[in-house]
Design a protein around this motif. Structure first.
Motif, PDB file in Angstrom:
ATOM      1  N   MET A 138       0.830  -1.210   0.000  1.00  0.00           N
ATOM      2  CA  MET A 138       0.000   0.000   0.000  1.00  0.00           C
ATOM      3  C   MET A 138       0.866   1.262   0.000  1.00  0.00           C
ATOM      4  O   MET A 138       0.721   2.126   0.869  1.00  0.00           O
ATOM      5  N   ALA A 139       1.793   1.336  -0.926  1.00  0.00           N
ATOM      6  CA  ALA A 139       2.670   2.510  -0.991  1.00  0.00           C
ATOM      7  C   ALA A 139       1.890   3.691  -1.563  1.00  0.00           C
ATOM      8  O   ALA A 139       1.493   3.687  -2.725  1.00  0.00           O
ATOM      9  N   ILE A 140       1.656   4.694  -0.732  1.00  0.00           N
ATOM     10  CA  ILE A 140       0.947   5.892  -1.185  1.00  0.00           C
ATOM     11  C   ILE A 140       1.989   6.898  -1.669  1.00  0.00           C
ATOM     12  O   ILE A 140       2.910   7.247  -0.929  1.00  0.00           O
ATOM     13  N   PRO A 141       1.899   7.351  -2.917  1.00  0.00           N
ATOM     14  CA  PRO A 141       2.938   8.232  -3.469  1.00  0.00           C
ATOM     15  C   PRO A 141       3.005   9.581  -2.782  1.00  0.00           C
ATOM     16  O   PRO A 141       1.988  10.127  -2.339  1.00  0.00           O
ATOM     17  N   ARG A 142       4.223  10.115  -2.697  1.00  0.00           N
ATOM     18  CA  ARG A 142       4.423  11.474  -2.187  1.00  0.00           C
ATOM     19  C   ARG A 142       4.319  12.434  -3.375  1.00  0.00           C
ATOM     20  O   ARG A 142       4.885  12.197  -4.438  1.00  0.00           O
ATOM     21  N   VAL A 143       3.596  13.521  -3.156  1.00  0.00           N
ATOM     22  CA  VAL A 143       3.320  14.476  -4.231  1.00  0.00           C
ATOM     23  C   VAL A 143       3.721  15.877  -3.792  1.00  0.00           C
ATOM     24  O   VAL A 143       3.354  16.317  -2.701  1.00  0.00           O
ATOM     25  N   ALA A 144       4.481  16.554  -4.637  1.00  0.00           N
ATOM     26  CA  ALA A 144       4.841  17.953  -4.383  1.00  0.00           C
ATOM     27  C   ALA A 144       4.048  18.841  -5.326  1.00  0.00           C
ATOM     28  O   ALA A 144       3.897  18.527  -6.510  1.00  0.00           O
ATOM     29  N   ILE A 145       3.529  19.934  -4.805  1.00  0.00           N
ATOM     30  CA  ILE A 145       2.725  20.853  -5.613  1.00  0.00           C
ATOM     31  C   ILE A 145       3.453  22.188  -5.702  1.00  0.00           C
ATOM     32  O   ILE A 145       3.735  22.829  -4.694  1.00  0.00           O
ATOM     33  N   VAL A 146       3.766  22.576  -6.936  1.00  0.00           N
ATOM     34  CA  VAL A 146       4.513  23.804  -7.202  1.00  0.00           C
ATOM     35  C   VAL A 146       3.543  24.897  -7.618  1.00  0.00           C
ATOM     36  O   VAL A 146       2.559  24.638  -8.324  1.00  0.00           O
ATOM     37  N   ASP A 147       3.805  26.135  -7.187  1.00  0.00           N
ATOM     38  CA  ASP A 147       2.949  27.256  -7.573  1.00  0.00           C
ATOM     39  C   ASP A 147       2.758  27.303  -9.084  1.00  0.00           C
ATOM     40  O   ASP A 147       3.705  27.124  -9.851  1.00  0.00           O
ATOM     41  N   PHE A 148       1.521  27.542  -9.503  1.00  0.00           N
ATOM     42  CA  PHE A 148       1.202  27.630 -10.920  1.00  0.00           C
ATOM     43  C   PHE A 148       1.759  28.940 -11.501  1.00  0.00           C
ATOM     44  O   PHE A 148       1.901  29.940 -10.793  1.00  0.00           O
ATOM     45  N   THR A 149       2.067  28.928 -12.794  1.00  0.00           N
ATOM     46  CA  THR A 149       2.505  30.129 -13.489  1.00  0.00           C
ATOM     47  C   THR A 149       1.293  30.998 -13.793  1.00  0.00           C
ATOM     48  O   THR A 149       0.271  30.507 -14.282  1.00  0.00           O
ATOM     49  N   ASN A 150       1.399  32.272 -13.510  1.00  0.00           N
ATOM     50  CA  ASN A 150       0.302  33.201 -13.774  1.00  0.00           C
ATOM     51  C   ASN A 150       0.548  33.895 -15.108  1.00  0.00           C
ATOM     52  O   ASN A 150       1.390  34.778 -15.228  1.00  0.00           O
ATOM     53  N   ASN A 151      -0.185  33.484 -16.135  1.00  0.00           N
ATOM     54  CA  ASN A 151      -0.050  34.071 -17.465  1.00  0.00           C
ATOM     55  C   ASN A 151      -1.068  35.179 -17.725  1.00  0.00           C
ATOM     56  O   ASN A 151      -1.172  35.669 -18.856  1.00  0.00           O
ATOM     57  N   THR A 152      -1.834  35.558 -16.728  1.00  0.00           N
ATOM     58  CA  THR A 152      -2.831  36.609 -16.914  1.00  0.00           C
ATOM     59  C   THR A 152      -2.223  37.964 -16.557  1.00  0.00           C
ATOM     60  O   THR A 152      -1.098  38.062 -16.079  1.00  0.00           O
ATOM     61  N   THR A 153      -3.002  39.014 -16.761  1.00  0.00           N
ATOM     62  CA  THR A 153      -2.552  40.369 -16.414  1.00  0.00           C
ATOM     63  C   THR A 153      -2.874  40.714 -14.960  1.00  0.00           C
ATOM     64  O   THR A 153      -2.561  41.804 -14.500  1.00  0.00           O
TER      65      THR A 153
END
Length: 399
Positions: free
Chosen positions: A56-71
């Motif tokens: 039952m290996a539950i994966p480790r997940v890293a979440i990186v800030d999204f790129t803001n392409n808006t104004t």
């Protein structure tokens, strides 16, 4: 059931899709109402080659800030502290536009009337932090859904600082993969906020036409349209999942969310940013099924109960609310066989999905959950203690 119907009203084509969902209430059960019978004592024989499936290996997940392409990013807002009054101020029919990138108060082009006031102008600096906000929304969604150990933004920031990564370089896939290996994670989730669209929706004309031409269905649709009248804001995003071990982008999906900001004749910068973030969260909710395909929840059956007529069965599984199991979710059930490769002469595990479904009932504990076994009367009797279960991809319900 859903059906689509279109009609022409005064030169306009109105098209609507209606969804009717027969989603029943969560099953309330008392498993102890059934005795444990001889068939409930049968256990799955797990071949040696198949025992690794139970890791039952539950994966480790890293979440990186999204790129803001808006104004919409950092800005200086000129805020008015005012006294005065509007005279006959109105916002008119469909087609009224705004300037979403404008600084300060945004007005509809159809605003009419006299406005007199005394203004005291105050300048303040604001930062939309859209990329950070979306990443936090993804984090909350994964934690709620279960099936992954989420690497917090603070922990990731520590790795970035220790390795002297630059935030601006985190959009490069190779850099992200390198960061993921240093952080000891299986997946990295990132993406971008691409576009923001704001428009005024006038419902009066559409409601009248729908009621006249589509009868009862039109009346239902008209009531729904009324809740959408006013400023409608849409946020378009892209979400990506990177497999750190291979460097492969295993998911790249465009998603879109909408938020109704109301009928106010003016929108402040803060109101727009708040609407963008809420629309983004709605988009993330719609991506739940895609995310759950990569962050599966597995367990196994630890007890069964069978009705005297053998037409109904319950199964107790060893996963519960601690990892996101909720009433109404469904599980696949697997049995196993060993197959021999005719050329390599090696034994391999073959996981066979049974034609049944386990539906989680109201009996959910921290590490256990009772389920109802659904399927053909003959097939439900194949369910045994020890069989592997796997949660189906989580869908956003339609009500």
């Amino acid at each position: 059931m859903n059906f689509r119907k279109a009609t022409r009203l005064g030169g306009f084509i109105l098209s609507a899709t209606f969804f009717f969902s027969c989603v029943g209430a969560v099953k309330e059960v008392d498993p102890t109402a059934y005795d444990i019978t001889p068939v409930d004592r049968k256990m799955e024989e797990i071949p040696e080659a198949c025992k690794t499936a139970y890791e039952m290996a539950i994966p480790r997940v890293a979440i990186v800030d999204f790129t803001n392409n808006t104004t919409f990013d950092a800005a200086k807002v000129l805020q008015a502290q005012e006294s005065g009054s509007y005279s006959e101020a109105t916002v008119g029919a469909a087609g009224v536009g705004v300037a979403p990138g404008a600084i300060g108060i945004v007005y509809g082009e159809a605003t009419a009337g006299d406005y007199q006031s005394q203004l005291e102008m105050v300048t303040r600096e604001v930062n939309a932090k859209l990329g950070e906000s979306v990443a936090e929304g993804i984090t909350a969604q994964l934690v709620e859904m279960g099936g992954a150990k989420v690497y917090t933004r603070r922990d990731l920031q520590k790795v970035i600082q220790e390795q002297q990564f630059q935030q601006s370089g985190l959009t490069d896939v190779n850099t992200l993969v390198q960061l993921g290996k240093l952080a000891g994670v299986k997946y990295i989730i990132t993406g971008s906020v691409n576009n923001v669209n704001l428009k005024w929706v006038s419902a009066e004309y559409a409601k009248k036409g729908l009621s006249e031409h589509l009868g009862l269905v039109g009346a239902i649709a008209a009531a729904a349209i009324e809740t959408q009248e006013g400023w409608n804001l849409t946020t378009d995003m892209t979400i990506k999942i990177l497999d750190v071990e291979t460097g492969e982008i295993v998911l790249a999906k465009n998603i879109s969310g909408r938020e109704v900001l109301g009928k106010t004749p003016q929108l402040t910068f803060d109101a727009l940013i708040g609407g963008i973030k809420k629309a983004a969260m709605n988009a993330i909710a719609d991506a739940k099924e895609d995310l759950s395909k990569y962050f599966k929840v597995r367990g196994y059956i630890i007890q069964t109960r069978t009705s005297p007529d053998k037409k109904s069965r319950y199964a107790l599984i060893n996963v519960g609310s601690k990892i996101g199991i909720q009433p109404g979710q469904e599980f696949y059930v697997y049995t196993f066989q060993v197959v021999v490769d005719p050329f390599k002469k090696t034994e391999e595990c073959d996981m066979v999905k049974l034609p049944v479904t386990l539906e989680v009932t109201n009996q959910v504990q921290e590490n256990k959950a009772w389920t109802v076994v659904k399927g053909d009367e003959n097939q439900i009797m194949r369910v045994k203690i020890g069989q592997l279960v796997e949660r189906k991809p989580v869908k956003e319900g339609i009500f």
